[in-house]
Design an enzyme around this catalytic site. Sequence first.
Site, PDB file in Angstrom:
ATOM      1  N   ARG A 193       0.841  -1.403  -0.176  1.00 48.90           N
ATOM      2  CA  ARG A 193      -0.056  -0.034   0.068  1.00 48.90           C
ATOM      3  C   ARG A 193       0.816   1.149  -0.136  1.00 48.90           C
ATOM      4  NH1 ARG A 193      -3.242  -2.887   3.801  1.00 48.90           N
ATOM      5  NH2 ARG A 193      -4.966  -3.832   2.480  1.00 48.90           N
ATOM      6  N   LYS A 199       2.754  11.646 -10.456  1.00 48.14           N
ATOM      7  CA  LYS A 199       1.854  10.715 -11.442  1.00 48.14           C
ATOM      8  C   LYS A 199       2.629   9.784 -11.673  1.00 48.14           C
ATOM      9  CE  LYS A 199      -1.141  14.031 -13.929  1.00 48.14           C
ATOM     10  NZ  LYS A 199      -1.593  14.415 -15.227  1.00 48.14           N
ATOM     11  N   GLU A 214       9.245  19.739 -23.732  1.00 43.91           N
ATOM     12  CA  GLU A 214       8.355  20.156 -22.639  1.00 43.91           C
ATOM     13  C   GLU A 214       8.987  21.304 -21.973  1.00 43.91           C
ATOM     14  OE1 GLU A 214       5.907  18.535 -21.802  1.00 43.91           O
ATOM     15  OE2 GLU A 214       5.728  16.517 -22.546  1.00 43.91           O
ATOM     16  N   LYS A 229       6.925  23.042 -12.475  1.00 39.68           N
ATOM     17  CA  LYS A 229       5.989  21.953 -12.539  1.00 39.68           C
ATOM     18  C   LYS A 229       5.704  21.632 -11.141  1.00 39.68           C
ATOM     19  CE  LYS A 229       4.726  17.649 -13.604  1.00 39.68           C
ATOM     20  NZ  LYS A 229       4.837  16.514 -14.314  1.00 39.68           N
ATOM     21  N   GLU A 280      -5.235  16.844 -10.531  1.00 39.57           N
ATOM     22  CA  GLU A 280      -5.492  17.565 -11.524  1.00 39.57           C
ATOM     23  C   GLU A 280      -6.893  17.718 -11.565  1.00 39.57           C
ATOM     24  OE1 GLU A 280      -3.380  16.034 -14.711  1.00 39.57           O
ATOM     25  OE2 GLU A 280      -4.550  16.935 -16.377  1.00 39.57           O
ATOM     26  N   ARG A 325      -3.966  22.334 -12.835  1.00 37.89           N
ATOM     27  CA  ARG A 325      -2.803  21.465 -13.332  1.00 37.89           C
ATOM     28  C   ARG A 325      -3.055  21.296 -14.872  1.00 37.89           C
ATOM     29  NH1 ARG A 325      -0.091  16.080 -10.234  1.00 37.89           N
ATOM     30  NH2 ARG A 325       1.271  15.732 -11.663  1.00 37.89           N
ATOM     31  N   ASN A 356      -0.680  20.811 -19.800  1.00 40.14           N
ATOM     32  CA  ASN A 356      -1.398  20.381 -21.006  1.00 40.14           C
ATOM     33  C   ASN A 356      -1.424  21.102 -22.411  1.00 40.14           C
ATOM     34  OD1 ASN A 356      -1.887  17.305 -20.207  1.00 40.14           O
ATOM     35  ND2 ASN A 356      -3.332  18.217 -18.917  1.00 40.14           N
ATOM     36  N   HIS A 404      -0.951  19.430 -25.659  1.00 42.66           N
ATOM     37  CA  HIS A 404      -1.002  17.728 -25.512  1.00 42.66           C
ATOM     38  C   HIS A 404      -2.430  17.415 -26.155  1.00 42.66           C
ATOM     39  CE1 HIS A 404       2.595  18.359 -22.947  1.00 42.66           C
ATOM     40  NE2 HIS A 404       2.557  17.031 -22.937  1.00 42.66           N
ATOM     41  N   HIS A 411      -1.106  14.381 -28.403  1.00 41.34           N
ATOM     42  CA  HIS A 411      -1.938  12.862 -28.126  1.00 41.34           C
ATOM     43  C   HIS A 411      -2.537  12.545 -29.562  1.00 41.34           C
ATOM     44  CE1 HIS A 411      -1.746  13.949 -23.768  1.00 41.34           C
ATOM     45  NE2 HIS A 411      -0.915  13.355 -24.030  1.00 41.34           N
ATOM     46  N   HIS A 466       7.141  11.528 -28.824  1.00 41.56           N
ATOM     47  CA  HIS A 466       6.399  12.218 -27.725  1.00 41.56           C
ATOM     48  C   HIS A 466       6.568  13.983 -27.910  1.00 41.56           C
ATOM     49  CE1 HIS A 466       3.484  13.487 -24.633  1.00 41.56           C
ATOM     50  NE2 HIS A 466       4.624  13.983 -23.809  1.00 41.56           N
TER      51      HIS A 466
HETATM   52  N1  LIG Z   1       4.738  11.079 -14.701  1.00 36.61           N
HETATM   53  C1  LIG Z   1       4.544  12.158 -15.680  1.00 36.61           C
HETATM   54  O1  LIG Z   1       4.077  13.227 -15.018  1.00 36.61           O
HETATM   55  C2  LIG Z   1       5.013  12.238 -16.996  1.00 36.61           C
HETATM   56  C3  LIG Z   1       5.278  13.253 -17.656  1.00 36.61           C
HETATM   57  C4  LIG Z   1       5.515  13.241 -19.015  1.00 36.61           C
HETATM   58  C5  LIG Z   1       6.041  12.089 -19.577  1.00 36.61           C
HETATM   59  N2  LIG Z   1       5.721  10.873 -18.759  1.00 36.61           N
HETATM   60  C6  LIG Z   1       6.230   9.571 -19.295  1.00 36.61           C
HETATM   61  O2  LIG Z   1       7.357   9.630 -19.561  1.00 36.61           O
HETATM   62  C7  LIG Z   1       7.860   8.528 -20.647  1.00 36.61           C
HETATM   63  C8  LIG Z   1       8.944   9.112 -21.737  1.00 36.61           C
HETATM   64  O3  LIG Z   1       9.998   9.180 -20.660  1.00 36.61           O
HETATM   65  P1  LIG Z   1      11.524   9.357 -21.600  1.00 36.61           P
HETATM   66  O4  LIG Z   1      11.378  10.124 -22.827  1.00 36.61           O
HETATM   67  O5  LIG Z   1      12.523   9.657 -20.549  1.00 36.61           O
HETATM   68  O6  LIG Z   1      11.663   7.945 -22.189  1.00 36.61           O
HETATM   69  P2  LIG Z   1      12.384   6.524 -21.616  1.00 36.61           P
HETATM   70  O7  LIG Z   1      12.285   6.616 -20.044  1.00 36.61           O
HETATM   71  O8  LIG Z   1      11.884   5.412 -22.541  1.00 36.61           O
HETATM   72  O9  LIG Z   1      13.940   7.209 -21.955  1.00 36.61           O
HETATM   73  C9  LIG Z   1      14.195   7.167 -23.288  1.00 36.61           C
HETATM   74  C10 LIG Z   1      15.537   6.365 -23.894  1.00 36.61           C
HETATM   75  O10 LIG Z   1      16.605   6.904 -23.353  1.00 36.61           O
HETATM   76  C11 LIG Z   1      17.298   5.939 -22.570  1.00 36.61           C
HETATM   77  N3  LIG Z   1      17.867   6.681 -21.569  1.00 36.61           N
HETATM   78  C12 LIG Z   1      17.265   7.306 -20.489  1.00 36.61           C
HETATM   79  N4  LIG Z   1      18.691   7.961 -19.820  1.00 36.61           N
HETATM   80  C13 LIG Z   1      19.450   7.832 -20.532  1.00 36.61           C
HETATM   81  C14 LIG Z   1      20.972   8.376 -20.524  1.00 36.61           C
HETATM   82  N5  LIG Z   1      21.103   9.070 -19.287  1.00 36.61           N
HETATM   83  N6  LIG Z   1      21.860   7.853 -21.107  1.00 36.61           N
HETATM   84  C15 LIG Z   1      21.612   6.796 -22.038  1.00 36.61           C
HETATM   85  N7  LIG Z   1      20.208   6.388 -22.364  1.00 36.61           N
HETATM   86  C16 LIG Z   1      19.460   7.019 -21.510  1.00 36.61           C
HETATM   87  C17 LIG Z   1      16.239   4.970 -22.147  1.00 36.61           C
HETATM   88  O11 LIG Z   1      16.753   3.615 -22.024  1.00 36.61           O
HETATM   89  C18 LIG Z   1      15.226   4.958 -23.336  1.00 36.61           C
HETATM   90  O12 LIG Z   1      15.718   3.953 -24.350  1.00 36.61           O
HETATM   91  C19 LIG Z   1       6.343   8.247 -21.076  1.00 36.61           C
HETATM   92  O13 LIG Z   1       6.044   6.966 -20.574  1.00 36.61           O
HETATM   93  C20 LIG Z   1       5.486   9.349 -20.797  1.00 36.61           C
HETATM   94  O14 LIG Z   1       4.251   8.812 -20.501  1.00 36.61           O
HETATM   95  C21 LIG Z   1       5.333  10.949 -17.313  1.00 36.61           C
END
Ligand SMILES: NC(=O)c1ccc[n+]([C@@H]2O[C@H](COP(=O)([O-])OP(=O)(O)OC[C@H]3O[C@@H](n4cnc5c(N)ncnc54)[C@H](O)[C@@H]3O)[C@@H](O)[C@H]2O)c1
Length: 367
Positions: A123, A145, A187, A229, A239, A243, A247, A250, A254, A266
Site C-alpha cells: 500500500r 503521477k 516540454e 512543474k 488535476e 494542473r 497540457n 498535448h 496525443h 512524444h
Molecule cells: N509522470 C509524469 O508526469 C509524466 C510526464 C511526462 C511524461 N511521462 C512519461 O515519460 C515517458 C517518456 O519518458 P522518456 O522520454 O524519459 O523515456 P524513456 O524512459 O524510455 O527514456 C528514453 C530512452 O533513453 C534511454 N536513456 C534514459 N536515460 C539515459 C541516459 N542518461 N543515457 C543513455 N540512455 C538513456 C532509455 O533507456 C530509453 O531508451 C512516457 O512513458 C511518458 O508517458 C510521465
Amino acid sequence: MHTFELAFESGTRRCRVRAGDGVLDRLLGELKDSAPARRLFVVSDSNVFPLHGDPLARRLADSGFDVTCLTFPAGEGSKTRETKAELEDRLFELEAGRDCALVAVGGGVTGDLAGFVAATWHRGVPVIQVPTTLLSMVDASLGGKTGVNLSYGKNLLGAFHQPWGVYADVATLRTLPEFAYREGFAEAIKTAFIADAGLFDFLDGKRDGLLHREPEPLTELAGRCMRIKGEVAMADEREGGKRAMLNFGHTVAHAIEAASDYGVSHGDAVAAGMAVEARIAVARHGMPEQDAQRLDGLLAGYGLPVAVPGGLEATALLAGARRDKKNREGQLRVAVPVALGRMPEGADPTVAVSEGELLEALQKGRN
Ligand SMILES: NC(=O)c1ccc[n+]([C@@H]2O[C@H](COP(=O)([O-])OP(=O)(O)OC[C@H]3O[C@@H](n4cnc5c(N)ncnc54)[C@H](O)[C@@H]3O)[C@@H](O)[C@H]2O)c1
C-alpha cells in the site's frame, strides 16, 4: 557550480528537489542523514542500468545500505502491467517488506513504472526519483503521477504517489542519445511558454550552451522547470483544474501520436501540438501573433517541428482529439495561454473549441 534546490510539501510528506552537476553526491549525503529506509531497490532499464543505475547502486552499498538492483528491458513497451508484476514478483521473492524504498534511475518510463510499483507495494513505500533524461528532469519525475499503459491507451492505470525526493544530476545527460536529448526541449519550452517569459528568453539566449549540454545552463533550466512543474502540480495534485495548464500542446500531441500509431515521438508531437494550439490561442484569447511566431522560432531553433507531420488524416487526428481526457460532455477542450508566459486566470485553464476550429488550426499547421 551551483546546485538548485527546493522542497514541496504534500500533506505530511516533504519532497526534496535537487538539480545540478553531481547532485547524486547530495543524494548519498542526504540519505545518510535521513534515509526513508535502509533497504533500497534500485530500478533501471537495460540501457540506463550499466551507465548510471549500477554505479549509483555500488555507491549506495558502499555507504552501508542493503541494495538490490532490478532491471527491465528499455522502452515504452515495458511500461505495462506485466513488467510491473514481474518487478513485484522479484520484490516478493526477495522478501521486501514495508521498510524498503525504491530508487528509480532512468527516464520517464522507469520513473512512472517504479513509481507505480512503489505506490502499491504494501500500500505504498517511498520512491526516490533519479531522472536521467531531459524530459524526465523537466517534467515526468515531479508531480507524483505514476502508472502504466494498457493496450487501450497510455497511462490508463496508475496512482498519485509523491516521491521522497527528486535528484536530477545533469551529468547523466551526457550519455543520452541526441534524439532523446533534443525531445526534452519540447516540454521545457512548454513550461516556459505557459508560465515564465524570462525562462523562454533564457532558452533562446542559452541555446548553444544547452544544445552542447553545458552543466551550468542545464542546471538552471532543469531547476526552473522543476520549480514551475512542482508548484503547479502541488497546487492541484489530482488535476481537478489548474494542473491542466501543463497540457498546453498535448491535446493535438496525443492526437498526432495516436494517428501515427506512436510513430511520431512524444517530444515532436508536443512541439507540433503547441504550434497548432498557439493558433487557437491567437483566435480565442487574442494572444499576440508575435508570441506564436516566437514559439515557432524557438521550437525550430531546437530542431523541433512546428507543423503536423504530413500524411496524417484530419479525421484520424480529430478522432484522437475526441478521446482527450480534458474533454467534457462531448466538447473538445484545450489548455491554451493568453500570452507568452501567461495562462488564463481562474481555476480552469481550458477553453471549449469546436471541431471546426480545431480543424482550421490543424490545416494552417500542416507540412
Ligand atoms: N509522470 C509524469 O508526469 C509524466 C510526464 C511526462 C511524461 N511521462 C512519461 O515519460 C515517458 C517518456 O519518458 P522518456 O522520454 O524519459 O523515456 P524513456 O524512459 O524510455 O527514456 C528514453 C530512452 O533513453 C534511454 N536513456 C534514459 N536515460 C539515459 C541516459 N542518461 N543515457 C543513455 N540512455 C538513456 C532509455 O533507456 C530509453 O531508451 C512516457 O512513458 C511518458 O508517458 C510521465
